[in-house]
Design a protein around this motif. Structure first.
Motif, PDB file in Angstrom:
ATOM      1  N   GLU A   1     -47.718 101.018 114.582  1.00 33.69           N
ATOM      2  CA  GLU A   1     -46.339 101.445 114.571  1.00 33.69           C
ATOM      3  C   GLU A   1     -45.723 101.462 116.044  1.00 33.69           C
ATOM      4  O   GLU A   1     -44.607 101.069 116.109  1.00 33.69           O
ATOM      5  CB  GLU A   1     -46.388 102.688 113.708  1.00 33.69           C
ATOM      6  N   SER A   2     -46.504 102.053 116.804  1.00 34.00           N
ATOM      7  CA  SER A   2     -46.424 101.801 118.191  1.00 34.00           C
ATOM      8  C   SER A   2     -45.910 100.777 118.749  1.00 34.00           C
ATOM      9  O   SER A   2     -45.058 100.430 119.563  1.00 34.00           O
ATOM     10  CB  SER A   2     -47.247 102.735 119.023  1.00 34.00           C
ATOM     11  N   LYS A   3     -46.853  99.631 118.645  1.00 33.96           N
ATOM     12  CA  LYS A   3     -46.597  98.222 119.112  1.00 33.96           C
ATOM     13  C   LYS A   3     -45.349  97.752 118.331  1.00 33.96           C
ATOM     14  O   LYS A   3     -44.630  97.121 119.067  1.00 33.96           O
ATOM     15  CB  LYS A   3     -47.879  97.513 118.643  1.00 33.96           C
ATOM     16  N   ARG A   4     -45.125  98.125 117.134  1.00 30.03           N
ATOM     17  CA  ARG A   4     -44.121  97.343 116.326  1.00 30.03           C
ATOM     18  C   ARG A   4     -42.621  98.229 116.687  1.00 30.03           C
ATOM     19  O   ARG A   4     -41.844  97.216 117.037  1.00 30.03           O
ATOM     20  CB  ARG A   4     -44.305  97.555 114.940  1.00 30.03           C
ATOM     21  N   THR A   5     -42.395  99.264 117.291  1.00 36.25           N
ATOM     22  CA  THR A   5     -41.430  99.854 117.494  1.00 36.25           C
ATOM     23  C   THR A   5     -41.262  99.972 119.128  1.00 36.25           C
ATOM     24  O   THR A   5     -39.987 100.436 119.724  1.00 36.25           O
ATOM     25  CB  THR A   5     -41.252 101.176 117.197  1.00 36.25           C
TER      26      THR A   5
END
Length: 87
Positions: free
Chosen positions: A37-41
């Motif tokens: 999620e951190s990489k995606r956002t």
């Protein structure tokens, strides 16, 4: 800052900045999903390591994470990950 109001009449609920916190933090219960999620956002992670027998963790759950300002900021600007040895 948020006002802290304490009711004078015992029949009225106590209102404080903690009681009005909205549940805006979405907790990931494993590092892998939080990392994805951190990489995606593009938002950084905040990792809360907790234990069922930790009184300091209980204090953070009761006050820090329920504080409106902290709740809103972490919920909107970070990916929250909650890790515990019990899971």
């Amino acid at each position: 800052s948020h006002p802290v109001v304490v009711a004078q009449d015992s029949r009225l609920p106590v209102v404080s900045r903690f009681a009005t916190a909205r549940p805006s933090i979405v907790w990931h219960d494993d590092l892998d999903s939080g990392w994805r999620e951190s990489k995606r956002t593009g938002r950084p992670m905040v990792i809360f390591i907790t234990s069922a027998r930790c009184r300091y963790c209980d204090a953070m759950k009761a006050a820090t994470w329920r504080d409106v300002g902290i709740n809103d900021r972490v919920g909107s600007q970070f990916v929250a990950v909650r890790l515990s040895p019990e899971r």
